[in-house]
Design a protein around this motif. Sequence first.
Motif, PDB file in Angstrom:
ATOM      1  N   GLY A  47      38.810  25.984  51.385  1.00 36.74           N
ATOM      2  CA  GLY A  47      38.976  25.553  49.873  1.00 36.74           C
ATOM      3  C   GLY A  47      39.248  23.983  49.851  1.00 36.74           C
ATOM      4  O   GLY A  47      40.115  23.577  50.570  1.00 36.74           O
ATOM      5  N   LEU A  49      40.306  20.724  47.590  1.00 36.71           N
ATOM      6  CA  LEU A  49      41.125  20.374  46.596  1.00 36.71           C
ATOM      7  C   LEU A  49      40.746  19.032  46.113  1.00 36.71           C
ATOM      8  O   LEU A  49      40.442  18.119  46.856  1.00 36.71           O
ATOM      9  N   ALA A  78      37.049  17.258  44.275  1.00 36.10           N
ATOM     10  CA  ALA A  78      37.150  18.253  45.367  1.00 36.10           C
ATOM     11  C   ALA A  78      35.787  18.303  46.067  1.00 36.10           C
ATOM     12  O   ALA A  78      35.931  18.794  47.572  1.00 36.10           O
ATOM     13  N   TYR A 105      37.037  27.536  41.630  1.00 35.71           N
ATOM     14  CA  TYR A 105      38.405  28.327  41.385  1.00 35.71           C
ATOM     15  C   TYR A 105      38.945  27.282  40.491  1.00 35.71           C
ATOM     16  O   TYR A 105      39.322  26.262  40.784  1.00 35.71           O
ATOM     17  N   LEU A 146      46.863  27.733  41.451  1.00 31.05           N
ATOM     18  CA  LEU A 146      46.276  27.114  42.790  1.00 31.05           C
ATOM     19  C   LEU A 146      47.375  26.107  43.547  1.00 31.05           C
ATOM     20  O   LEU A 146      48.137  25.799  43.134  1.00 31.05           O
ATOM     21  N   GLU A 153      39.773  24.606  43.008  1.00 30.25           N
ATOM     22  CA  GLU A 153      39.479  24.517  44.430  1.00 30.25           C
ATOM     23  C   GLU A 153      37.791  25.008  44.286  1.00 30.25           C
ATOM     24  O   GLU A 153      37.912  25.843  43.532  1.00 30.25           O
ATOM     25  N   GLU A 155      34.652  26.010  47.389  1.00 32.69           N
ATOM     26  CA  GLU A 155      34.530  26.484  48.614  1.00 32.69           C
ATOM     27  C   GLU A 155      32.994  26.399  48.681  1.00 32.69           C
ATOM     28  O   GLU A 155      32.168  26.335  47.740  1.00 32.69           O
TER      29      GLU A 155
END
Length: 162
Positions: A47, A49, A78, A105, A146, A153, A155
């Motif tokens: 993940g 940030l 991010a 997220y 988070l 976040e 991915e």
Amino acid sequence: MVDRALAPAAGAEQRLREFGITLPPPPTPFGNYVEGVRIGKLLYLSGMLPVIDRKPQMIGRLGAELSVDEGQRAAEIATLSGLSAIKAELGSLDRVTAVAKLGVYIATSGDFREHPKVADGASNLLARVFGPEMLSGRVVLGVASLPLGLPVEIELLVEVAE
């Protein structure tokens, strides 16, 4: 569906220059994990940030302390960290042959409903860097919190040239 055979083989590094996009330093883990794992032609990122040099760029939840515009910016930051991690792993973003999946997220208040707009901060940056033909499928989720109180976040899963 996108036919990946039509996607350009290179050009991400040139697009960074053309759009004046500067990548931050590669992120470093906040715990006992690695930023990315390569398995065959796939690079799975942990993940990412909205943090630069281990400093959070904004704190809060969308729909409470932060606006949609701020959420889009957090998603973009991010994603920049993700691109920096990819470049550190591969040496060049031109080695990315496909963005296979994007997960976004978002820490939200209970009544927040603008998740797709926030996630577009990540998707739009990826489209600028890799070209619109490399847009991926994505999942967007609202969550209660988070790490570090951050709002977003992401991915990434990318395919890379051997």
